[in-house]
Design an enzyme around this catalytic site. Structure first.
Site, PDB file in Angstrom:
ATOM      1  N   GLU A 139      15.621   6.802  16.382  1.00 50.24           N
ATOM      2  CA  GLU A 139      14.360   6.661  15.632  1.00 50.24           C
ATOM      3  C   GLU A 139      13.382   7.833  15.780  1.00 50.24           C
ATOM      4  O   GLU A 139      12.176   7.628  15.925  1.00 50.24           O
ATOM      5  CB  GLU A 139      13.675   5.348  16.033  1.00 50.24           C
ATOM      6  N   ASN A 182      20.607   7.735  15.451  1.00 51.23           N
ATOM      7  CA  ASN A 182      20.509   6.350  14.990  1.00 51.23           C
ATOM      8  C   ASN A 182      19.099   6.056  14.470  1.00 51.23           C
ATOM      9  O   ASN A 182      18.121   6.419  15.111  1.00 51.23           O
ATOM     10  CB  ASN A 182      20.810   5.441  16.198  1.00 51.23           C
ATOM     11  N   HIS A 217      18.926  -3.092   9.598  1.00 49.69           N
ATOM     12  CA  HIS A 217      18.102  -4.300   9.709  1.00 49.69           C
ATOM     13  C   HIS A 217      17.620  -4.621   8.300  1.00 49.69           C
ATOM     14  O   HIS A 217      16.609  -4.097   7.835  1.00 49.69           O
ATOM     15  CB  HIS A 217      16.925  -4.065  10.662  1.00 49.69           C
ATOM     16  N   GLU A 246      23.286  -1.878  13.950  1.00 55.01           N
ATOM     17  CA  GLU A 246      22.416  -3.002  14.352  1.00 55.01           C
ATOM     18  C   GLU A 246      22.254  -4.008  13.216  1.00 55.01           C
ATOM     19  O   GLU A 246      21.159  -4.512  12.964  1.00 55.01           O
ATOM     20  CB  GLU A 246      21.030  -2.487  14.792  1.00 55.01           C
ATOM     21  N   ASP A 248      21.731  -6.913  10.743  1.00 51.37           N
ATOM     22  CA  ASP A 248      21.357  -8.321  10.582  1.00 51.37           C
ATOM     23  C   ASP A 248      20.743  -8.478   9.197  1.00 51.37           C
ATOM     24  O   ASP A 248      20.235  -7.519   8.618  1.00 51.37           O
ATOM     25  CB  ASP A 248      20.430  -8.851  11.690  1.00 51.37           C
TER      26      ASP A 248
END
Ligand code: HAH
Length: 339
Positions: A139, A182, A217, A246, A248
């Site tokens: 990030e 990432n 996400h 990651e 979801d």
């Protein structure tokens, strides 16, 4: 009469996707026991949700705490799973001492880079041969227009090349490990182009970077399938590997602040299933570039999205329900693999 499917009759995700990519889950000390059977059955990769972050591993200068991280690596080894390391350098979950000098002021560049180097060398060498891929920098790109990099203490003190340094230290320690940049909002076109610019400039300078991690996400609507496709194509065009790191699918839109649902509303799980089907058909289509798909959890009994970003609200973002039974989303994903 309909009969409940016994767990042994349900296809294993890791087998269904074997021809395409690894299927991973983020774990923590609690889910490692509460979700043990589900993890062992369906997943062939794990990531520590928090236990390998700087604050967890290295709370004070000169003191490392490896116990929980080791347990995760041992669990993976016992079940023949791969491990992704998360994460070496991040602006969050990094203890204040890293950026301070003994009198409490800001550390200088030389000190900060020396600390980064010794942290990376210690952590990466401990798991050499056990962790095959690391999120080296997490990030670092800004969500705001105008600036490429997010303001942070790493950037303030060490300058822009803190990113290159992190990759160089990690590569020097474990030349076999695959090294990733990432980030989230990775499929938003403006941010996507900034991430591409960062990765392109690292490659141009021959910094050892091997892949882009798409956090993914996502929710029922955003990002659009078309934006996801374009993100995959743009990152792949840089000649790097892609990991979905990651994943979801929140059942709530970003603007939705309601807290009154104790169970998913009518239609939510069906819409989630359709969305998951579309997403996995896309992943499969780009299977040549995507070598790993990791969920940021495994089943709806635990997700970081409970209480975030809306306090007091539960979410149901995964393929398995709170009782570890397959949801409509699971069946759609299996269908996507087979179609
Ligand atoms: C991720 N950030 C982090 O990579 C992961 O380490 C953490 O466990 C959860 C999510 C996503 C994120 C955030 O934490 C805050 C705002 C936006 C996005």
């Amino acid at each position: 009469m309909t009969q409940r499917q016994a767990p042994e009759d349900i296809p294993k995700l890791r087998e269904v996707f074997e021809p395409y990519f690894r299927i991973g889950a983020a774990v923590n000390p609690s889910t490692l026991s509460t979700q043990r059977e589900l993890l062992a059955r369906h997943f062939n990769s794990v990531t520590a949700e928090n236990e390998m972050k700087f604050a967890s591993l290295h709370p004070e200068e000169g003191r490392y705490a490896f116990e929980e991280a080791d347990r995760i690596v041992d669990f993976a080894a016992a079940h023949g799973m791969a491990v992704r390391g998360h994460t070496l350098v991040w602006h969050n979950q990094t203890p204040p001492w890293v950026f301070q000098n003994p009198t409490g002021g800001a550390a200088n560049r030389e000190t900060l880079l020396a600390r980064m180097k010794s942290h990376i060398e210690t952590v990466v060498s401990r798991y050499k041969g056990l962790i095959y891929a690391w999120d080296v920098v997490n990030e670092a790109v800004s969500d705001d227009g105008g600036e490429l990099l997010r303001p942070s203490k790493w950037l303030d003190i060490a300058g822009e090349d803190f990113i290159a340094k992190a990759f160089e230290y990690a590569h020097a320690t474990d030349p076999q490990a695959l090294l990733f940049y990432n980030d989230y909002n990775e499929s938003v076109p403006e941010k996507r182009e900034k991430i591409c610019e960062l990765v392109r400039s690292l490659k141009e300078r021959e910094v050892p970077i091997h892949g882009v991690g798409l956090q993914a996400h996502w929710n029922l609507v955003h990002p659009s399938l078309d934006d996801i496709r374009q993100a995959i194509e743009r990152y792949a065009s840089l000649g790097v590997k892609l990991h979905i790191t990651e994943l979801d699918v929140s059942v709530f839109l970003h603007e939705d602040r309601r807290t009154d649902q104790k169970e998913p509303e009518a239609g939510m799980l069906e819409r989630q299933a359709e969305r998951y089907g579309q997403i996995f058909r896309l992943f499969k289509e780009y299977g040549e570039h995507i070598e790993s798909v990791t969920f940021w959890g495994a089943a709806d009994d635990y997700t970081w999205l409970d209480n975030f970003p809306v306090r007091g609200r539960k979410n149901w973002p995964f393929l398995f329900d709170a009782g570890h039974r397959p949801k409509p989303s699971f069946h759609e994903v299996v269908e996507a693999a087979r179609s």
